[in-house]
Design a protein around this motif. Structure first.
Motif, short mmCIF file in Angstrom:
data_model
loop_
_atom_site.label_atom_id
_atom_site.label_comp_id
_atom_site.label_asym_id
_atom_site.label_seq_id
_atom_site.Cartn_x
_atom_site.Cartn_y
_atom_site.Cartn_z
N ASN A 152 0.83 -1.19 0.00
CA ASN A 152 0.00 0.00 0.00
C ASN A 152 0.87 1.25 0.00
OD1 ASN A 152 -2.59 -1.33 0.19
ND2 ASN A 152 -2.06 -1.82 2.30
N PHE A 153 0.47 2.24 -0.80
CA PHE A 153 1.21 3.49 -0.91
C PHE A 153 0.23 4.65 -0.79
CE2 PHE A 153 3.17 0.25 -3.55
CZ PHE A 153 4.51 0.31 -3.22
N LYS A 154 0.67 5.74 -0.19
CA LYS A 154 -0.12 6.96 -0.22
C LYS A 154 -0.05 7.54 -1.63
CE LYS A 154 0.31 8.31 4.64
NZ LYS A 154 0.73 9.37 5.59
N LEU A 155 -1.18 8.01 -2.09
CA LEU A 155 -1.25 8.51 -3.46
C LEU A 155 -0.26 9.63 -3.71
CD1 LEU A 155 -2.54 8.67 -6.26
CD2 LEU A 155 -4.27 10.18 -5.27
N ASN A 156 -0.14 10.57 -2.76
CA ASN A 156 0.75 11.71 -2.98
C ASN A 156 2.22 11.34 -2.88
OD1 ASN A 156 0.94 11.30 -0.24
ND2 ASN A 156 0.04 13.27 0.34
N VAL A 157 2.50 10.08 -2.55
CA VAL A 157 3.88 9.59 -2.54
C VAL A 157 4.19 8.83 -3.82
CG1 VAL A 157 5.52 8.04 -1.40
CG2 VAL A 157 4.00 9.49 -0.03
N ILE A 158 3.24 8.00 -4.25
CA ILE A 158 3.49 7.16 -5.42
C ILE A 158 3.37 7.96 -6.72
CG2 ILE A 158 1.11 6.38 -5.83
CD1 ILE A 158 2.19 3.60 -6.34
N MET A 159 2.60 9.04 -6.70
CA MET A 159 2.47 9.90 -7.88
C MET A 159 2.58 11.36 -7.47
SD MET A 159 -0.54 10.13 -10.79
CE MET A 159 0.18 8.82 -11.81
N THR A 160 3.43 12.09 -8.16
CA THR A 160 3.59 13.52 -7.90
C THR A 160 3.26 14.29 -9.17
OG1 THR A 160 5.97 13.29 -8.39
CG2 THR A 160 5.29 13.23 -6.08
N ILE A 161 2.73 15.50 -8.98
CA ILE A 161 2.31 16.34 -10.10
C ILE A 161 3.15 17.61 -10.11
CG2 ILE A 161 0.36 17.51 -11.18
CD1 ILE A 161 -1.49 15.70 -9.58
N GLU A 162 3.65 17.93 -11.30
CA GLU A 162 4.46 19.14 -11.45
C GLU A 162 3.85 20.03 -12.52
OE1 GLU A 162 8.45 18.01 -12.31
OE2 GLU A 162 8.76 16.97 -10.39
N GLY A 163 3.91 21.34 -12.28
CA GLY A 163 3.38 22.30 -13.24
C GLY A 163 1.90 22.55 -13.02
N ARG A 164 1.41 23.59 -13.65
CA ARG A 164 0.00 23.94 -13.56
C ARG A 164 -0.71 23.73 -14.88
NH1 ARG A 164 -0.69 29.35 -9.74
NH2 ARG A 164 0.21 28.43 -7.83
N PHE A 169 2.85 14.20 -14.70
CA PHE A 169 2.54 13.23 -13.65
C PHE A 169 3.67 12.21 -13.58
CE2 PHE A 169 -1.34 15.08 -15.13
CZ PHE A 169 -2.18 15.16 -14.02
N LYS A 170 4.33 12.14 -12.41
CA LYS A 170 5.47 11.24 -12.24
C LYS A 170 5.09 10.06 -11.37
CE LYS A 170 9.23 14.57 -12.90
NZ LYS A 170 10.47 15.14 -12.32
N TRP A 171 5.44 8.86 -11.85
CA TRP A 171 5.21 7.61 -11.14
C TRP A 171 6.51 7.23 -10.44
CZ3 TRP A 171 0.93 5.25 -9.85
CH2 TRP A 171 0.92 3.88 -9.53
N ASN A 172 6.46 7.06 -9.11
CA ASN A 172 7.69 6.98 -8.33
C ASN A 172 8.05 5.59 -7.81
OD1 ASN A 172 8.09 9.86 -8.47
ND2 ASN A 172 6.45 10.08 -6.97
N ILE A 173 7.50 4.54 -8.43
CA ILE A 173 7.88 3.19 -8.03
C ILE A 173 9.28 2.88 -8.54
CG2 ILE A 173 7.39 0.73 -8.37
CD1 ILE A 173 5.45 1.95 -6.50
N VAL A 174 10.15 2.42 -7.65
CA VAL A 174 11.53 2.12 -8.03
C VAL A 174 11.55 1.05 -9.13
CG1 VAL A 174 13.75 1.24 -7.21
CG2 VAL A 174 12.36 2.72 -5.73
N SER A 175 12.38 1.25 -10.12
CA SER A 175 12.56 0.37 -11.29
C SER A 175 11.40 0.45 -12.26
CB SER A 175 12.78 -1.10 -10.88
OG SER A 175 11.54 -1.73 -10.55
N LYS A 176 10.31 1.18 -11.91
CA LYS A 176 9.17 1.34 -12.81
C LYS A 176 8.88 2.83 -13.03
CE LYS A 176 8.31 -3.15 -12.75
NZ LYS A 176 8.44 -4.03 -13.93
#
Length: 259
Positions: A152-164, A169-176
């Motif tokens: 289980n991951f918190k949404l704001n940790v596993i995906m971050t949003i940059e820009g307006r 949208f960045k997916w932050n799973i290691v190796s993926k």
């Protein structure tokens, strides 16, 4: 020094018509040596204690069952998947007909009655396939959770949003790790913007996939949304589909808040 472990002797040599036999060849090294036991078996079932009942293995032969998408080799060419509605709260992601396979994923949307959040579930193949991942959105940040590969991951940790305007949208799973970038960019006035997205490696050197949404609700009847996956993206297809669905849900929520 020779081992004291007994070896199996499947046929007795004390009879001119050998009867299949099996010896209990396992020995506890801490226990005294005991005489091995033999059990006579039917000649047609060597190595088994009894004939196999007719009701065992009642499932149809493997060659008669249609293969699932995930049981075949990973495609080495670009593949275009189509999202098709199959019910009031479900859709499938289908490979092209020429691949001759069933749906790659079955996606359902429902409400978690315990907390009132909308829950999206992604399974392989059909409605009873293996769960790939699920996520819940629509609540406070600490309650928005993504579950993937039994974690289980918190949404704001596993995906971050940059820009307006040109949101990434960045997916932050290691190796993926990967990132979704609008294409064409909303700020590019020279091209009409249809909310398409392209997925790249974080260094933007490798293209993994491209998402082509329907232009509008009516257009989705004849031209459903599509996901074009490059060969480099096939090994991380589970993550691409999950991140795409989360991204689209977030984009919808953000657009509604901006109205």
């Amino acid at each position: 020094m020779a081992s004291s472990r007994l070896t199996p002797n499947y046929y007795s040599t004390s009879n001119t018509n050998p009867i299949p036999q099996i010896h209990n060849s396992y020995q506890n090294p801490m226990a005294p040596v005991q005489e091995s036991h033999t059990v006579a078996l039917p000649p047609t079932q060597p190595g088994l204690s009894m004939p196999i009942p007719s009701h065992v293995n009642a499932r149809p032969p493997l060659e008669e069952r249609p293969p699932s998408y995930h049981s075949v080799h990973v495609p080495t060419v670009r593949v275009t998947y189509t999202f098709k509605t199959v019910g009031p709260n479900s859709m499938t992601m289908d490979p092209p007909p020429e691949l001759g396979q069933r749906s790659a994923y079955h996606i359902t949307l429902g409400m978690n009655c315990m907390n009132g959040l909308w829950q999206t579930t992604i399974r392989t193949g059909d409605a009873v396939g293996k769960v790939v991942g699920l996520f819940e959105l629509g609540g406070p940040p600490w309650r928005e959770i993504v579950a993937l590969r039994k974690k289980n991951f918190k949404l704001n940790v596993i995906m971050t949003i940059e820009g307006r305007r040109d949101r990434t949208f960045k997916w932050n799973i290691v190796s993926k790790r990967h990132m979704w970038i609008p294409h064409p960019l909303p700020s590019d006035k020279s091209q009409p913007h249809n909310k398409g997205m392209k997925c790249f490696s974080l260094d933007k050197k490798t293209l993994y996939a491209e998402y082509i949404p329907s232009e509008d609700l009516w257009d989705s009847i004849d031209n459903p949304s599509k996901l074009i996956v490059e060969p480099d993206g096939q090994s991380m297809l589970d993550d691409l589909v999950l991140s795409l669905l989360i991204m689209e849900r977030l984009r919808g929520l953000q657009d509604s808040e901006a109205v």
